[in-house]
Design a protein around this motif. Sequence first.
Motif, PDB file in Angstrom:
ATOM      1  N   VAL B 202       0.825  -1.215   0.000  1.00 49.95           N
ATOM      2  CA  VAL B 202       0.000   0.000   0.000  1.00 49.95           C
ATOM      3  C   VAL B 202       0.862   1.270   0.000  1.00 49.95           C
ATOM      4  O   VAL B 202       0.472   2.290  -0.579  1.00 49.95           O
ATOM      5  CB  VAL B 202      -1.003  -0.028   1.185  1.00 49.95           C
ATOM      6  N   THR B 203       2.047   1.202   0.622  1.00 53.97           N
ATOM      7  CA  THR B 203       2.911   2.399   0.600  1.00 53.97           C
ATOM      8  C   THR B 203       3.391   2.717  -0.811  1.00 53.97           C
ATOM      9  O   THR B 203       3.886   3.812  -1.059  1.00 53.97           O
ATOM     10  CB  THR B 203       4.159   2.240   1.486  1.00 53.97           C
ATOM     11  N   LYS B 204       3.249   1.751  -1.690  1.00 45.71           N
ATOM     12  CA  LYS B 204       3.714   1.998  -3.060  1.00 45.71           C
ATOM     13  C   LYS B 204       2.564   2.393  -3.992  1.00 45.71           C
ATOM     14  O   LYS B 204       2.773   2.622  -5.177  1.00 45.71           O
ATOM     15  CB  LYS B 204       4.440   0.758  -3.593  1.00 45.71           C
ATOM     16  N   ILE B 205       1.361   2.435  -3.456  1.00 47.71           N
ATOM     17  CA  ILE B 205       0.228   2.873  -4.279  1.00 47.71           C
ATOM     18  C   ILE B 205       0.224   4.399  -4.290  1.00 47.71           C
ATOM     19  O   ILE B 205       0.295   5.025  -3.225  1.00 47.71           O
ATOM     20  CB  ILE B 205      -1.102   2.332  -3.708  1.00 47.71           C
ATOM     21  N   PRO B 206       0.180   4.996  -5.454  1.00 50.96           N
ATOM     22  CA  PRO B 206       0.210   6.461  -5.505  1.00 50.96           C
ATOM     23  C   PRO B 206      -1.005   7.080  -4.809  1.00 50.96           C
ATOM     24  O   PRO B 206      -1.999   6.417  -4.550  1.00 50.96           O
ATOM     25  CB  PRO B 206       0.181   6.766  -7.008  1.00 50.96           C
ATOM     26  N   GLN B 207      -0.865   8.356  -4.549  1.00 49.23           N
ATOM     27  CA  GLN B 207      -1.929   9.166  -3.932  1.00 49.23           C
ATOM     28  C   GLN B 207      -2.126   8.840  -2.454  1.00 49.23           C
ATOM     29  O   GLN B 207      -1.345   8.126  -1.855  1.00 49.23           O
ATOM     30  CB  GLN B 207      -3.239   9.031  -4.718  1.00 49.23           C
ATOM     31  N   GLU B 211      -1.552   6.726   3.015  1.00 48.07           N
ATOM     32  CA  GLU B 211      -1.670   7.187   4.404  1.00 48.07           C
ATOM     33  C   GLU B 211      -2.329   6.142   5.295  1.00 48.07           C
ATOM     34  O   GLU B 211      -2.413   6.327   6.503  1.00 48.07           O
ATOM     35  CB  GLU B 211      -2.473   8.496   4.449  1.00 48.07           C
ATOM     36  N   TRP B 212      -2.815   5.070   4.685  1.00 46.98           N
ATOM     37  CA  TRP B 212      -3.430   4.003   5.479  1.00 46.98           C
ATOM     38  C   TRP B 212      -2.383   3.036   6.023  1.00 46.98           C
ATOM     39  O   TRP B 212      -2.716   1.934   6.433  1.00 46.98           O
ATOM     40  CB  TRP B 212      -4.440   3.215   4.632  1.00 46.98           C
ATOM     41  N   THR B 213      -1.160   3.420   5.975  1.00 48.29           N
ATOM     42  CA  THR B 213      -0.100   2.540   6.499  1.00 48.29           C
ATOM     43  C   THR B 213       0.689   3.245   7.598  1.00 48.29           C
ATOM     44  O   THR B 213       0.788   4.478   7.609  1.00 48.29           O
ATOM     45  CB  THR B 213       0.900   2.139   5.386  1.00 48.29           C
ATOM     46  N   LEU B 214       1.230   2.464   8.488  1.00 49.32           N
ATOM     47  CA  LEU B 214       2.109   3.019   9.521  1.00 49.32           C
ATOM     48  C   LEU B 214       3.411   3.486   8.894  1.00 49.32           C
ATOM     49  O   LEU B 214       3.982   4.495   9.292  1.00 49.32           O
ATOM     50  CB  LEU B 214       2.398   1.967  10.590  1.00 49.32           C
ATOM     51  N   GLN B 215       3.856   2.717   7.906  1.00 51.32           N
ATOM     52  CA  GLN B 215       5.127   3.056   7.247  1.00 51.32           C
ATOM     53  C   GLN B 215       5.115   4.465   6.678  1.00 51.32           C
ATOM     54  O   GLN B 215       6.087   5.199   6.792  1.00 51.32           O
ATOM     55  CB  GLN B 215       5.375   2.072   6.096  1.00 51.32           C
ATOM     56  N   PHE B 216       3.989   4.829   6.073  1.00 48.53           N
ATOM     57  CA  PHE B 216       3.915   6.155   5.471  1.00 48.53           C
ATOM     58  C   PHE B 216       4.100   7.228   6.540  1.00 48.53           C
ATOM     59  O   PHE B 216       4.886   8.162   6.376  1.00 48.53           O
ATOM     60  CB  PHE B 216       2.562   6.360   4.765  1.00 48.53           C
ATOM     61  N   HIS B 217       3.349   7.084   7.632  1.00 49.95           N
ATOM     62  CA  HIS B 217       3.405   8.130   8.662  1.00 49.95           C
ATOM     63  C   HIS B 217       4.753   8.160   9.360  1.00 49.95           C
ATOM     64  O   HIS B 217       5.244   9.238   9.701  1.00 49.95           O
ATOM     65  CB  HIS B 217       2.265   7.922   9.665  1.00 49.95           C
ATOM     66  N   LEU B 218       5.343   7.008   9.546  1.00 49.59           N
ATOM     67  CA  LEU B 218       6.673   6.994  10.166  1.00 49.59           C
ATOM     68  C   LEU B 218       7.695   7.631   9.224  1.00 49.59           C
ATOM     69  O   LEU B 218       8.516   8.456   9.647  1.00 49.59           O
ATOM     70  CB  LEU B 218       7.071   5.557  10.520  1.00 49.59           C
ATOM     71  N   GLY B 219       7.606   7.250   7.958  1.00 48.80           N
ATOM     72  CA  GLY B 219       8.515   7.846   6.963  1.00 48.80           C
ATOM     73  C   GLY B 219       8.306   9.340   6.859  1.00 48.80           C
ATOM     74  O   GLY B 219       9.262  10.110   6.705  1.00 48.80           O
ATOM     75  N   ASN B 220       7.069   9.748   6.970  1.00 50.29           N
ATOM     76  CA  ASN B 220       6.727  11.167   6.880  1.00 50.29           C
ATOM     77  C   ASN B 220       7.357  11.976   8.016  1.00 50.29           C
ATOM     78  O   ASN B 220       7.666  13.150   7.864  1.00 50.29           O
ATOM     79  CB  ASN B 220       5.197  11.301   6.917  1.00 50.29           C
TER      80      ASN B 220
END
Lengths: 310, 282
Positions: B202-207, B211-220
């Motif tokens: 999911v972190t590799k899905i554009p748009q 944001e539905w992943t923990l990885q995104f928010h941690l990376g952010n």
Amino acid sequence: MIGTAPARLEALEVGKWFGEVVAVGSCSLEVGGGVVGLLGQNGAGKTTLFKLLAGLITPSRGEVRLDGQPLRDHVALYRRVGFCPESDALPGWFTGREFLSMLIRLAGVERARVKPRVDELLERFELTDAANRRLGGYSKGMRQKLKLAQALAHDPDVLFMDEPLNGMDPVSRHQAIGAIRQLGEEGRTVLVSSHILPEVEEMTRRIILIHRSKVLAEGDVTEIRDLIPEYPTVVSLRCPQPRELASFLVRQNNVMGVECDDGKVVVRTEHALAFYRDLPQWLLDSGQAVEEINTLDDDLESVFAYLTDE
Amino acid sequence: MNRVLNNPGPTAPLSDVLATAVVAGATWRELARRRRLLSLGLLLMIPVLMLLAVRIWAPQDAPPNVVLPLLARYVYIMFLLPITAMAVGAPAISEPIAEGTLVYFWTRPIRRHALYLGRIVAAAIVSCGLVLLSQTAVFMVMLAGWPDQALSLDLMRLHAETTVVTLLGTVAYTALFGAFGAGLKKPMVAAILFAFGWEATVTKIPQRIQEWTLQFHLGNLVHWPEADSRDVPGLIENLLNLALQREPVPAWESVVSLLVVSLVATVAGVLLLRGRQLDKQG
């Protein structure tokens, strides 16, 4: 913790089923003060009934009450309840001392009194030498003793003991039976389950027979015992020197046959009660230590067949 | 008549906070003794080895202010935090259920949420302790390898921020996998699927679905140095942002998301444990 009047435990048409499987059919009983034996073959539903009575599982129907109050989810009532499960599982990374300390503290015993209480329990159950060993390294007999110790740790007035003598050596068995009997005499309500009638008979005369998920009969043990002696029993004894023990036992009365098998002596007797009565003395006379006793067939089978007219 | 045992004195049910603390204290000791913790500790030394390799072979090309965010995002967040939480968080809850040792707690006058909270808090402390050790070791290598830069305020702040983000991630994953442990029969399988299936995909899905992943928010939350397309990491980052249309969100939004996940997972875990029945060995 024992009050003036014994705790009264009531099961009101309690039943439990898992999907299509009936684990316990409709069961009503009332016990208050003294030891009550819950007898049934393996798989009869004793453990599920115990869990229902102790409020560990929700009944599909009916209710369990302790002194008129529903037990399940009534946190404060668990101060009065001790439970010794059938399963051998213990959290292996704790030491015996840590395990007891934690459970005693959680039972609400004052912090300053925890250590003396742990010391008392360890001494009473002869576990002092193993107190600082991890539970993962405990033998079956030691586990059984620790399970009993934790059940009694907070001085409960209602005790559930599910097959408490499993895996104990004869001496510990004898001591445990004496302790359970005494707990009943102290006015506690003690429910003990077993599938071995002579064991229960040494603890109490009051029994409840469970068969195929139902309470089949309640009453005095002597009535049941009279149905037993004519049926043979096979008993397995685990010991360090099985050949020596076998050669001693084969000379005794009531012993019909003896075999040695993988560190065990398998004895066939035609008088189960007499065999269980005489065994401790035979072991003393032979100088043999027995680590574990198990009944291989089920002396209750014939009783149930008789009672159910099968 | 002699009693079987003496009276232990008056008893009174512990408050929820005290019961939680007693369970947490005991669970902490229990978890800290497990052999798998040693393997986990060694695994968490991977960033240290990577930093050492950079120091030996490319000290100038990859300064610590570039390496640190890369380690945080691609080593800690993508792999080490989920693995740590999987190895500590899920078993802390699922093992007593599977082994049947939960019965000893359930027959004590404590509420089930105190039991769950005590165990999950202990698991979070152990997981965070391990990650903190790893981050400290990373800092020590930076200090030894790049003494001038390591003591600069900017790099120390960057390291502190990275450490806080990884700890926040550890707590969130531990809470989530703890809830898996309370509700699922095979929590490890579910945790692996979540961490390396859902999160990785999911972190590799554009748009904004990322944001539905923990990885995104941690990376952010990882402070990323200004991307300079003239160096390789900057070029890669610009290309990834372009390809995945990875738009940052405000930091507070990520922090709140992670805290909400931790809270919701903990509440769910409590409810799942309360609904559990000891019907296995019977």
